[in-house]
Design a protein around this motif. Sequence first.
Motif, mmCIF file in Angstrom:
data_model
loop_
_atom_site.group_PDB
_atom_site.id
_atom_site.type_symbol
_atom_site.label_atom_id
_atom_site.label_comp_id
_atom_site.label_asym_id
_atom_site.label_seq_id
_atom_site.Cartn_x
_atom_site.Cartn_y
_atom_site.Cartn_z
ATOM 1 N N ARG A 288 0.803 -1.215 0.000
ATOM 2 C CA ARG A 288 0.000 0.000 0.000
ATOM 3 C C ARG A 288 0.838 1.268 0.000
ATOM 4 N NH1 ARG A 288 -4.011 1.813 -2.174
ATOM 5 N NH2 ARG A 288 -5.074 -0.156 -1.679
ATOM 6 N N ARG A 289 1.875 1.317 0.806
ATOM 7 C CA ARG A 289 2.681 2.534 0.879
ATOM 8 C C ARG A 289 3.305 2.858 -0.476
ATOM 9 N NH1 ARG A 289 7.046 2.745 5.556
ATOM 10 N NH2 ARG A 289 5.088 2.480 6.725
ATOM 11 N N ASP B 54 0.505 4.126 -2.869
ATOM 12 C CA ASP B 54 0.098 5.496 -2.543
ATOM 13 C C ASP B 54 1.130 6.502 -3.028
ATOM 14 O OD1 ASP B 54 -2.197 4.588 -1.373
ATOM 15 O OD2 ASP B 54 -1.466 4.738 0.686
ATOM 16 N N GLU B 55 2.387 6.118 -2.935
ATOM 17 C CA GLU B 55 3.477 7.006 -3.402
ATOM 18 C C GLU B 55 3.392 7.216 -4.910
ATOM 19 O OE1 GLU B 55 8.226 6.391 -3.948
ATOM 20 O OE2 GLU B 55 7.438 5.990 -1.934
#
Length: 355
Positions: free
Chosen positions: A310-311, A314-315
């Motif tokens: 997810r991180r 999102d980036e």
Amino acid sequence: MVMAAEGARRPVIIAGPCSVESREQTLATYRGLAACGCVNMIRGGVWKPRTYPSCFQGVGEVGLEWLAEAKAETGLPFGVEVANSRHVEAALGAGADMVWIGARTTGNPFSVQEVADALRGTEVLVLVKNAQMPDTGLWTGAVERMLAAGVGPERLVLVHRGFAQTSGNEYRNPPVWHVALEMRRRFPELKMLCDPSHICGRREGLAATAQKAADLSYDGLFMESHVRPDEALSDAAQQVTPEQLGELLAGIRWRRETVDVPQFEADMERLRLEIDQIDAQLFALLSRRMGIAEDIGRIKRENDVIILQRRRWDEIVDNMVARAGELGLSPEFIRTILDAIHMESIARQNVVMNP
């Protein structure tokens, strides 16, 4: 009058109040619609499917008498919404020239089949609105049931009224245009009308939505009009007076599908070839990207790591959306494209990690 360029298709305009409320209101509205000279058919709801029983449910069969009287006076044919065989029988008995299936009914195959069976052997025009969900499945199923019941394609019309939403939006029922256009691709022999009233849910935006439908080659409009819209017992915010409807329709331009002009054809061919080349490059790059996603999946499988990071995602989204202005693209468009890419990447990695 409705504006149409020389050689352009003439639009079908069906209009009338969301609900037939009284004899006086019905006749006054239809007199106004007849006077504006741009309406092909009048419409009015006599049975209203409402979520709560405390809401106005319609006047029932007595409303059919008022519609028949309005037809006799104005010369305009009329149509009503139906949801079961009893509705169909009553509408046809009153001389209805058209019936339409609403969004809630389209979402119920049992109800659609009951209506289709009741229409078997009749000659009325049948309109089918999209279901509330932004999906072609139920809409397609409703159309196929009508065709199977003998409602020929010349009497069957699609109505795009937008789709229910779960969060705030500028529309009451966002149009999700690509779903409607997919239905046009599936059923090119059917006419399609746009219902800006239910898409917008308010008077503001009706003209812009109607113009977009015209530019997307819709065959006409299905709109709500009330002699005193602010006093309407249902959907007051999205209705306009017959005079206002006439002014709105006068501003819509129904353009040609094409023109027989050599320079136009030459310019279009040049630009289309350029688009074809860019599309080929885009999909070649996407193919390479998916190949890399599969390689990432193999590394994750070897290290027993989950697919969704997810991180990292999102980036990627934040970085691309931040460049929206520089790229001349809307943030919504970028997110839509990235979401599609992400789902395909996840599917590819899932195959690799779980063969």
